[in-house]
Scaffold this active site. Structure first.
Site, mmCIF file in Angstrom:
data_model
loop_
_atom_site.group_PDB
_atom_site.id
_atom_site.type_symbol
_atom_site.label_atom_id
_atom_site.label_comp_id
_atom_site.label_asym_id
_atom_site.label_seq_id
_atom_site.Cartn_x
_atom_site.Cartn_y
_atom_site.Cartn_z
ATOM 1 N N THR A 121 0.863 -1.188 0.000
ATOM 2 C CA THR A 121 0.000 0.000 0.000
ATOM 3 C C THR A 121 0.895 1.233 0.000
ATOM 4 O O THR A 121 1.670 1.435 0.932
ATOM 5 C CB THR A 121 -0.904 -0.012 1.251
ATOM 6 N N GLU A 146 -3.567 -5.194 -2.922
ATOM 7 C CA GLU A 146 -4.057 -6.380 -2.226
ATOM 8 C C GLU A 146 -5.168 -5.976 -1.260
ATOM 9 O O GLU A 146 -5.065 -4.952 -0.601
ATOM 10 C CB GLU A 146 -2.866 -6.955 -1.435
ATOM 11 N N ARG A 149 -7.872 -9.645 4.122
ATOM 12 C CA ARG A 149 -8.114 -9.377 5.547
ATOM 13 C C ARG A 149 -7.344 -10.398 6.355
ATOM 14 O O ARG A 149 -7.333 -11.577 6.007
ATOM 15 C CB ARG A 149 -9.603 -9.556 5.880
ATOM 16 N N PHE A 251 -19.423 -3.983 8.861
ATOM 17 C CA PHE A 251 -18.565 -2.859 9.296
ATOM 18 C C PHE A 251 -19.347 -1.765 9.991
ATOM 19 O O PHE A 251 -18.926 -0.613 10.029
ATOM 20 C CB PHE A 251 -17.696 -2.330 8.140
ATOM 21 N N CYS A 262 -3.081 -1.819 9.225
ATOM 22 C CA CYS A 262 -3.504 -1.214 7.949
ATOM 23 C C CYS A 262 -4.372 0.025 8.111
ATOM 24 O O CYS A 262 -3.948 1.127 7.769
ATOM 25 C CB CYS A 262 -4.231 -2.258 7.113
ATOM 26 N N LYS A 325 -8.162 -7.869 16.359
ATOM 27 C CA LYS A 325 -9.449 -8.459 15.980
ATOM 28 C C LYS A 325 -9.315 -9.972 16.128
ATOM 29 O O LYS A 325 -8.190 -10.475 16.213
ATOM 30 C CB LYS A 325 -9.821 -8.077 14.543
ATOM 31 N N ARG A 332 -0.562 -4.988 16.453
ATOM 32 C CA ARG A 332 -0.175 -3.646 15.999
ATOM 33 C C ARG A 332 -1.354 -2.691 16.170
ATOM 34 O O ARG A 332 -2.454 -2.985 15.729
ATOM 35 C CB ARG A 332 0.267 -3.682 14.527
HETATM 36 C C1 UGA Z 1 -8.144 -4.292 6.381
HETATM 37 C C2 UGA Z 1 -9.148 -4.331 5.209
HETATM 38 O O1 UGA Z 1 -10.409 -4.835 5.673
HETATM 39 C C3 UGA Z 1 -8.626 -5.226 4.081
HETATM 40 O O2 UGA Z 1 -9.515 -5.205 2.983
HETATM 41 C C4 UGA Z 1 -7.246 -4.701 3.648
HETATM 42 O O3 UGA Z 1 -6.689 -5.507 2.631
HETATM 43 C C5 UGA Z 1 -6.316 -4.702 4.843
HETATM 44 O O4 UGA Z 1 -6.860 -3.869 5.886
HETATM 45 C C6 UGA Z 1 -4.986 -4.174 4.388
HETATM 46 O O5 UGA Z 1 -4.893 -3.009 4.023
HETATM 47 O O6 UGA Z 1 -4.028 -4.954 4.308
HETATM 48 P P1 UGA Z 1 -7.592 -5.966 8.400
HETATM 49 O O7 UGA Z 1 -6.645 -4.902 8.901
HETATM 50 O O8 UGA Z 1 -7.147 -7.379 8.353
HETATM 51 O O9 UGA Z 1 -8.066 -5.607 6.907
HETATM 52 O O10 UGA Z 1 -8.851 -5.904 9.368
HETATM 53 P P2 UGA Z 1 -10.401 -5.547 9.257
HETATM 54 O O11 UGA Z 1 -11.190 -6.785 9.202
HETATM 55 O O12 UGA Z 1 -10.646 -4.510 8.237
HETATM 56 O O13 UGA Z 1 -10.619 -4.891 10.713
HETATM 57 C C7 UGA Z 1 -9.948 -3.712 11.078
HETATM 58 C C8 UGA Z 1 -10.345 -3.257 12.449
HETATM 59 O O14 UGA Z 1 -11.675 -2.751 12.443
HETATM 60 C C9 UGA Z 1 -10.302 -4.301 13.546
HETATM 61 O O15 UGA Z 1 -9.681 -3.748 14.697
HETATM 62 C C10 UGA Z 1 -11.755 -4.599 13.805
HETATM 63 O O16 UGA Z 1 -11.999 -5.023 15.127
HETATM 64 C C11 UGA Z 1 -12.387 -3.247 13.541
HETATM 65 N N1 UGA Z 1 -13.817 -3.311 13.181
HETATM 66 C C12 UGA Z 1 -14.225 -3.991 12.070
HETATM 67 C C13 UGA Z 1 -14.757 -2.644 13.962
HETATM 68 O O17 UGA Z 1 -14.411 -2.001 14.981
HETATM 69 N N2 UGA Z 1 -16.077 -2.710 13.622
HETATM 70 C C14 UGA Z 1 -16.500 -3.378 12.527
HETATM 71 O O18 UGA Z 1 -17.715 -3.392 12.268
HETATM 72 C C15 UGA Z 1 -15.549 -4.035 11.735
#
Ligand code: UGA
Length: 436
Positions: A121, A146, A149, A251, A262, A325, A332
């Site tokens: 990124t 990319e 998740r 979300f 990320c 999560k 991180r």
């Molecule tokens: C995120 C993106 O969802 C991916 O599409 C992307 O590829 C990735 O970053 C990246 O740039 O590499 P990720 O960091 O694995 O993926 O995690 P997410 O599932 O997006 O969750 C991010 C955070 O949001 C977590 O701390 C989660 O607990 C929080 N979250 C998620 C909420 O607080 N509420 C929600 O409804 C959903």
């Protein structure tokens, strides 16, 4: 096809193993000798469901190997660059040191006609700069962001919901797009949308997607703040607006907000880049998104403190979760760990448990108390706070059972993941985020 993957962190290790699993001949390259030694034995250096299996299969098949020597990239048709772009130590912009090192490192081994496919990124404009460095070799640079998740990374790589390729104009670009179609042949055969565009659009698709997701989470958390002063219930509000297909329920989980490697750094890097471009105000709202997100951690702490009449000094608080999560051992910028640290700072005796993330958490916060086993961690607790919604806590922990272990009856649900009525019925005082 013969592929090299430069950078074997989260993105690169999964990409290398996933590409081998769909039949390619892959070499993963990284400067970190310990990481390469572990991957070469088929051991994943981090927790990711499904990765150990495809690593072992790839190595056993002879199609997947790992190396610390960039010369091993020579002969590959496509060189993926999947190194990290962390936040700079003294600012919000992305640190491109590793991307630059990867490009400089691979250039001597490129052949005319090779493809260099950037997956990291990066700030918009980076690919155009890198292309100028790559093109004298006769190789072509493409930008292929990319969207995986953590926790679902293998599935997201092998079977993504879309593919994006930023390519140069003309025949060179068409040829490059065709090569990527061959690389991702199973997804292409399934009619997965494949968007061929220019560099800037491809770079922006990635940061725009993460900015949108972060905004969606902070939007519902802003509604939680309003719910808190009006007596409304943000979870019901999310259900109700989520039925509108234009909005959607995913979300819209209100709680202690987003973290990880990320979303937080990507929205900051996006703001920094927009300012460099003289368009800071276009994404000025991302500063609010960040601020709302960080406030929710304080709000969770406030709920715990309030539950104990204004002080948690010498209270035994069990923190369920450390990872940013579930399905991940990544800590991180973890909101979960941040809440634990804040409670510790207020004089609480904090005990943290997590199915996967304890070792990583201990490394950055050795001052905290960690207990691997959930029930052991709950024993003698004056209060409990859920901060990472693992099934072990959200689904499998009955409030009656928890009551046999804890001394107190205070539960704060930092992810709105528990059945509030069931916990209350079992005698607990339940506090949700943005719920009465
Ligand atoms: C995120 C993106 O969802 C991916 O599409 C992307 O590829 C990735 O970053 C990246 O740039 O590499 P990720 O960091 O694995 O993926 O995690 P997410 O599932 O997006 O969750 C991010 C955070 O949001 C977590 O701390 C989660 O607990 C929080 N979250 C998620 C909420 O607080 N509420 C929600 O409804 C959903």
């Amino acid at each position: 096809m013969r592929l090299s993957v430069i950078g074997c962190g989260y993105l690169g290790a999964v990409h290398a193993a996933a590409m081998a699993s769909i039949g390619h001949d892959v070499v993963g390259i990284d400067v970190d000798e310990r990481k390469i030694a572990s991957l070469s034995k088929g051991e994943a250096p981090f927790f990711e469901p499904g990765l150990p299996e495809i690593l072992s299969e790839g190595i056993a098949s002879g199609r997947l190997r790992f190396s610390t020597d960039m010369a091993d990239a020579h002969g590959a048709d496509v060189h993926f660059v999947g190194v990290g772009t962390p936040q700079q130590k003294d600012g919000y912009a992305a640190d491109l040191t590793y991307v630059n090192a990867a490009i400089d490192g691979v250039i001597p081994y490129l052949r005319a006609g090779d493809l260099v496919a950037g997956k990291s990124t990066v700030p918009v404009g980076t690919a155009a700069d890198l292309a100028a460095r790559v093109s004298p070799t006769g190789a072509t640079l493409v930008w292929n962001p990319e969207f995986l998740r953590e926790g679902f990374a293998v599935k997201d790589t092998v079977d993504p919901d879309r593919l994006v390729a930023g390519v140069p104009s003309g025949e060179e670009g068409e040829r490059a797009a065709d090569i990527l179609r061959q690389v991702y042949h199973p997804a292409i055969a399934k009619q997965t949308p494949f968007i061929v565009t220019d560099y800037a659009t491809a770079e922006l698709v990635k940061v725009a997607a993460n900015a949108f997701l972060a905004t969606k989470i902070s939007f519902i958390n802003a509604m939680a703040e309003i719910a808190e002063v009006t007596g409304a219930d943000v979870t019901q509000l999310a259900d109700a607006i989520g039925h509108d297909a234009r909005i959607g329920r995913r979300f819209l989980g209100a709680g202690i907000g987003f973290g990880g490697g990320c979303l937080p750094k990507d929205i900051r890097a996006f703001s920094a880049r927009a300012e460099e471009l003289g368009r800071g105000e276009s994404v000025g709202f991302l500063r609010e998104v960040d601020a709302i997100n960080l406030r929710r951690r304080d709000r969770a702490v406030e709920l715990v403190v309030g539950a104990f009449g204004g002080s948690v000094f010498k209270k035994n608080i069990t923190v369920l979760g450390a990872a940013f999560k579930p399905h991940s051992d990544d800590v991180r910028d973890s909101p979960a760990l941040d809440v634990a640290v804040k409670l510790h700072g207020l004089g609480a005796w904090v005990t943290i448990t997590d199915p996967e993330a304890i070792e990583n958490a201990r490394r950055i916060h050795p001052q905290l108390n960690y207990v691997a086993e959930r029930d052991e961690a709950l024993r003698g607790a004056d209060g409990v706070i859920l901060v990472t919604e693992w099934d072990e806590y959200r689904r499998d922990l009955s409030p009656e059972h928890a009551a046999t272990l804890a001394t107190g009856r205070v539960v704060v649900d930092g992810r709105n993941g528990l059945d509030a009525a069931a916990w209350r019925a079992a005698g607990w005082t339940y506090y949700g985020m943005g719920r009465p």
